[in-house]
Design a protein around this motif. Structure first.
Motif, short mmCIF file in Angstrom:
data_model
loop_
_atom_site.label_atom_id
_atom_site.label_comp_id
_atom_site.label_asym_id
_atom_site.label_seq_id
_atom_site.Cartn_x
_atom_site.Cartn_y
_atom_site.Cartn_z
N LEU A 5 48.55 51.70 46.91
CA LEU A 5 47.70 51.23 45.82
C LEU A 5 48.44 50.34 44.83
O LEU A 5 47.81 49.66 44.02
N LYS A 6 49.75 50.28 44.88
CA LYS A 6 50.52 49.45 43.94
C LYS A 6 50.17 47.97 44.06
O LYS A 6 49.99 47.31 43.03
N PRO A 7 50.04 47.41 45.25
CA PRO A 7 49.65 46.00 45.32
C PRO A 7 48.25 45.76 44.76
O PRO A 7 48.00 44.75 44.10
N ILE A 8 47.35 46.70 44.99
CA ILE A 8 45.99 46.56 44.47
C ILE A 8 46.03 46.62 42.94
O ILE A 8 45.32 45.87 42.26
N GLU A 9 46.86 47.46 42.39
CA GLU A 9 47.01 47.55 40.94
C GLU A 9 47.56 46.23 40.39
O GLU A 9 47.09 45.74 39.36
N ALA A 10 48.53 45.66 41.10
CA ALA A 10 49.10 44.38 40.64
C ALA A 10 48.05 43.28 40.68
O ALA A 10 47.97 42.45 39.76
N ILE A 11 47.20 43.27 41.72
CA ILE A 11 46.12 42.27 41.81
C ILE A 11 45.17 42.44 40.64
O ILE A 11 44.74 41.46 40.00
N GLY A 12 44.82 43.66 40.32
CA GLY A 12 43.93 43.92 39.20
C GLY A 12 44.51 43.43 37.89
O GLY A 12 43.80 42.87 37.04
N GLU A 13 45.81 43.65 37.69
CA GLU A 13 46.46 43.19 36.46
C GLU A 13 46.45 41.66 36.38
O GLU A 13 46.20 41.08 35.32
N ARG A 14 46.72 41.00 37.51
CA ARG A 14 46.72 39.54 37.51
C ARG A 14 45.33 38.99 37.24
O ARG A 14 45.16 38.01 36.52
N LEU A 15 44.31 39.63 37.82
CA LEU A 15 42.94 39.19 37.57
C LEU A 15 42.58 39.35 36.10
O LEU A 15 41.93 38.47 35.51
N GLN A 16 43.01 40.44 35.51
CA GLN A 16 42.73 40.66 34.10
C GLN A 16 43.42 39.60 33.25
O GLN A 16 42.83 39.06 32.31
N GLU A 17 44.66 39.30 33.56
CA GLU A 17 45.38 38.27 32.82
C GLU A 17 44.68 36.91 32.95
O GLU A 17 44.55 36.17 31.97
N THR A 18 44.22 36.59 34.17
CA THR A 18 43.54 35.32 34.41
C THR A 18 42.26 35.26 33.61
O THR A 18 41.94 34.23 32.98
N LEU A 19 41.50 36.34 33.62
CA LEU A 19 40.25 36.37 32.87
C LEU A 19 40.51 36.27 31.38
O LEU A 19 39.74 35.61 30.65
N MET A 20 41.56 36.85 30.89
CA MET A 20 41.89 36.77 29.47
C MET A 20 42.30 35.34 29.09
O MET A 20 41.92 34.84 28.02
N GLU A 21 43.00 34.65 30.00
CA GLU A 21 43.40 33.26 29.71
C GLU A 21 42.17 32.34 29.70
O GLU A 21 42.07 31.43 28.89
N ARG A 22 41.26 32.57 30.61
CA ARG A 22 40.04 31.76 30.67
C ARG A 22 39.14 32.00 29.45
O ARG A 22 38.44 31.11 29.00
N ALA A 23 39.18 33.24 28.96
CA ALA A 23 38.34 33.57 27.82
C ALA A 23 38.86 32.91 26.55
O ALA A 23 38.09 32.66 25.63
N ARG A 24 40.07 32.47 26.47
CA ARG A 24 40.64 31.86 25.28
C ARG A 24 40.22 30.46 25.25
O ARG A 24 39.86 29.59 24.82
#
Length: 115
Positions: free
Chosen positions: A96-115
């Motif tokens: 599950l560690k890679p899936i967790e890393a993907i989730g974190e990257r997606l969240q970071e991407t969404l946060m950058e787009r929201a700015r």
């Protein structure tokens, strides 16, 4: 037989009866103490019997409860199964560690787009 001889024999008979009475009292005094000791012992025996019945009931209830508990072999099998489950959980956590890393990257991407 004269009266004086009769009185002598009568006095002797009374003396023998008195001595026998004293001897009986002397020897029966021990019997009284023995009877008292026997009565005390019987009371103690009754108390002990009551305690034995009480202990027997307690032992029976404990034995009834122990029958439901797992034995040594069952406990060992449970320990082995828990070790196996723990190992499988560790493997799943690693997967599950890679899936967790993907989730974190997606969240970071969404946060950058929201700015």
């Amino acid at each position: 037989m004269t009266t004086s001889e009769i009185y002598q024999y009568l006095g002797l008979a009374l003396a023998v009866i008195a001595l026998l009475g004293h001897a009986k009292g002397y020897f029966s005094s021990g019997e009284k103490t023995l009877l008292a000791r026997i009565d005390k012992a019987e009371a103690k025996v009754e108390k002990v019997e009551t305690k034995l019945v009480e202990y027997d009931r307690r032992i029976q209830s404990i034995e009834g409860e122990i029958k439901h508990l797992p034995d040594r072999e069952t406990t060992h099998r449970m320990e082995l199964a828990m070790t196996e489950i723990s190992g499988k959980l560790n493997v799943m956590a690693e997967r599950l560690k890679p899936i967790e890393a993907i989730g974190e990257r997606l969240q970071e991407t969404l946060m950058e787009r929201a700015r």
